[in-house]
Enzyme design. Structure first.
Site, mmCIF file in Angstrom:
data_model
loop_
_atom_site.group_PDB
_atom_site.id
_atom_site.type_symbol
_atom_site.label_atom_id
_atom_site.label_comp_id
_atom_site.label_asym_id
_atom_site.label_seq_id
_atom_site.Cartn_x
_atom_site.Cartn_y
_atom_site.Cartn_z
ATOM 1 N N LYS A 45 0.842 -1.204 0.000
ATOM 2 C CA LYS A 45 0.000 0.000 0.000
ATOM 3 C C LYS A 45 0.876 1.252 0.000
ATOM 4 O O LYS A 45 2.075 1.175 0.312
ATOM 5 C CB LYS A 45 -0.908 -0.014 1.227
ATOM 6 C CG LYS A 45 -0.148 0.021 2.534
ATOM 7 C CD LYS A 45 -1.031 -0.415 3.695
ATOM 8 C CE LYS A 45 -0.253 -0.314 4.990
ATOM 9 N NZ LYS A 45 -0.782 -1.194 6.024
ATOM 10 N N ARG A 143 -10.272 0.187 15.134
ATOM 11 C CA ARG A 143 -10.210 0.992 13.913
ATOM 12 C C ARG A 143 -11.173 0.411 12.881
ATOM 13 O O ARG A 143 -12.262 0.915 12.696
ATOM 14 C CB ARG A 143 -8.751 0.965 13.429
ATOM 15 C CG ARG A 143 -8.329 2.048 12.538
ATOM 16 C CD ARG A 143 -6.849 1.953 12.241
ATOM 17 N NE ARG A 143 -6.466 0.682 11.611
ATOM 18 C CZ ARG A 143 -5.261 0.430 11.091
ATOM 19 N NH1 ARG A 143 -4.315 1.340 11.148
ATOM 20 N NH2 ARG A 143 -4.992 -0.728 10.540
ATOM 21 N N TYR A 275 14.653 31.413 4.472
ATOM 22 C CA TYR A 275 13.445 32.161 4.883
ATOM 23 C C TYR A 275 13.501 32.473 6.373
ATOM 24 O O TYR A 275 13.777 31.596 7.193
ATOM 25 C CB TYR A 275 12.188 31.330 4.620
ATOM 26 C CG TYR A 275 11.754 31.300 3.183
ATOM 27 C CD1 TYR A 275 11.353 32.468 2.521
ATOM 28 C CD2 TYR A 275 11.701 30.101 2.484
ATOM 29 C CE1 TYR A 275 10.935 32.425 1.198
ATOM 30 C CE2 TYR A 275 11.276 30.049 1.166
ATOM 31 C CZ TYR A 275 10.897 31.215 0.525
ATOM 32 O OH TYR A 275 10.483 31.172 -0.772
ATOM 33 N N MET A 323 10.689 24.767 -0.269
ATOM 34 C CA MET A 323 9.928 23.787 -1.051
ATOM 35 C C MET A 323 10.836 22.919 -1.927
ATOM 36 O O MET A 323 10.642 21.714 -2.039
ATOM 37 C CB MET A 323 8.879 24.510 -1.900
ATOM 38 C CG MET A 323 7.873 23.588 -2.545
ATOM 39 S SD MET A 323 6.635 24.471 -3.502
ATOM 40 C CE MET A 323 5.661 25.251 -2.235
HETATM 41 C C1 LIG Z 1 -0.007 -2.104 6.595
HETATM 42 C C2 LIG Z 1 -0.615 -3.266 7.261
HETATM 43 C C3 LIG Z 1 0.159 -4.353 7.652
HETATM 44 C C4 LIG Z 1 1.671 -4.361 7.564
HETATM 45 O O1 LIG Z 1 2.183 -3.747 8.730
HETATM 46 P P1 LIG Z 1 3.764 -3.658 8.975
HETATM 47 O O2 LIG Z 1 3.917 -3.082 10.331
HETATM 48 O O3 LIG Z 1 4.298 -2.727 7.922
HETATM 49 O O4 LIG Z 1 4.306 -5.029 8.849
HETATM 50 C C5 LIG Z 1 -0.496 -5.450 8.184
HETATM 51 N N1 LIG Z 1 -1.834 -5.472 8.316
HETATM 52 C C6 LIG Z 1 -2.604 -4.428 7.976
HETATM 53 C C7 LIG Z 1 -4.082 -4.497 8.167
HETATM 54 C C8 LIG Z 1 -2.028 -3.285 7.449
HETATM 55 O O5 LIG Z 1 -2.797 -2.243 7.117
#
Ligand SMILES: *Cc1c(COP(=O)(O)O)cnc(C)c1O
Length: 382
Positions: A45, A143, A275, A323
């Site tokens: 992700k 969550r 700046y 920037m």
């Molecule tokens: C991102 C994620 C992981 C991976 O977590 P890490 O700490 O990077 O190993 C596992 N499970 C879920 C639901 C996640 O969103």
């Protein structure tokens, strides 16, 4: 693309290098640690934590990854377009209206809302298919996930959707990286086992049972199930991602961030820099301008605080990061020259600036540091 081919002549010389071999190595280290009966789902992700989702997924696929984890269906779709055929779990589920989108792309959603199950069931009926999903039970993260207290009722209702198949059960740990989180983590796992029992009593037979992220995989082998979801350690982050009383494995950093000195000058003592003139030289100083700024992900909070490597030595960031440009003091690095390569994250000579070190200065974690490296920074795959 090789680093050598990155064209410093015609492009701004600011780039991130991704060491594919270290990525593959970290995957192998984890496969060895969990054993061949446990599948690995690399979390790719957020552009693989800034490392490049497609390129990383291709490396993991070659190494034997059986799943991929993304946050959004859109991220899964990009992997499909790039030719990734392994199952992809959309960890955040999907949004109203994306039912057909995920069915067409064979994306497996994480489910925790009955209204979305109903929508998915309708879409599956229309396509005359059975859609597999993983159900998430909330065991303490608070969550996403069905609260355990409502889980049995959820399952009772879920059993009525005749075009859906509950193919996985999962949960997510809140404090698996915390030495003070042992009791809480074990409690989450006990609740998960209860949830699994309820799932089986309701007649479901999910193929995939998974709880563990990087920290839990390393510190709590009993939570492996038959699938572990790994992000951090695959990208070589462990100092702030795993439980610190468990010895680290041979994880290697994957990403490094580079730029060059684009302007170099000597200024008198008492010269304000950047700046707001927040840094005033105390001595005659050699000040180098770097072709990188906060729009590239070099966070402005590092102004007058962070360091970079020039000729294998630490040089302090002086004045406010802007920037597109950043100033460093190279007065103590006698032979620093226009065009010198500068390392923001990574190793140069004997010294190293890890993403964890930058994160500590920012009071955050390594994940946020590499996620923040923007699209403007080309990724060079070695
Ligand atoms: C991102 C994620 C992981 C991976 O977590 P890490 O700490 O990077 O190993 C596992 N499970 C879920 C639901 C996640 O969103």
């Amino acid at each position: 693309m090789q680093a050598k081919q990155f064209n410093h002549q015609f492009q701004r010389p600011t780039w991130a290098e991704i060491h594919r071999e270290n990525l593959a190595h970290n995957f192998r280290v984890m496969q060895e640690a969990v054993g061949s009966r446990v599948a690995i789902m690399p979390a790719v992700k957020a552009n693989a934590y800034g490392h490049g989702a497609i390129e990383c997924a291709q490396v993991f696929e070659r190494e034997g990854a059986q799943w991929f984890g993304v946050a959004l269906p859109e991220e899964a779709s990009r992997l499909r377009e790039a030719g990734i055929t392994k199952p992809i779990l959309a960890l955040g589920g999907f949004w109203e209206g994306q039912e057909e989108f995920i069915i067409e792309r064979e994306i497996t959603p994480v489910m925790f809302r009955l209204d979305l199950l109903a929508r998915l069931n309708e879409a599956a009926k229309k396509f005359k298919v059975t859609v597999a999903y993983h159900v998430k039970v909330d065991t303490g993260m608070g969550r996403l996930g069905v609260p355990f207290s409502e889980f049995d009722k959820f399952l009772e209702a879920a059993a009525l959707f005749d075009h859906l198949r509950l193919d996985g059960l999962m949960t997510h740990f809140a404090s698996a990286d915390d030495v003070e989180g042992v009791a809480f983590t074990k409690q989450q796992s006990v609740i998960f086992e209860d949830a699994l029992r309820l799932v089986r009593e309701r007649g479901f037979a999910p193929r995939w049972i998974h709880q563990a992220n990087s920290a839990a995989t390393h510190a709590y082998p009993q939570t492996h199930g038959n699938l572990v979801r790994l992000g951090g350690v695959l990208y070589g982050f462990w100092r702030d991602a795993t439980k610190r009383d468990v010895a680290p494995l041979d994880w290697r950093p994957v990403l490094s961030l580079h730029t060059r000195i684009t302007h170099l000058k000597t200024v008198a003592a008492g010269t304000p820099l950047g700046y707001g003139g927040t840094f005033i030289t105390k001595r005659e100083s050699r000040i180098a301008t770097l072709a990188i700024g906060y729009a590239d992900g070099l966070r402005r909070t590092l102004s007058n605080r962070g360091q970079v490597l020039v000729r294998g030595e630490f040089a302090p960031i002086v004045g406010r990061i802007s920037m597109d440009l950043t100033l460093v003091d190279v007065s103590d690095i006698g032979d620093a020259t226009l065009g010198d390569e500068v390392v923001i994250i990574g190793r140069q000579g004997e010294q190293e600036i890890t993403a964890e070190r930058v994160a500590a200065q920012l009071e955050t974690i390594s994940y946020e540091v590499t996620c923040s490296i923007s699209d403007r920074v080309p990724r060079v795959y070695k």
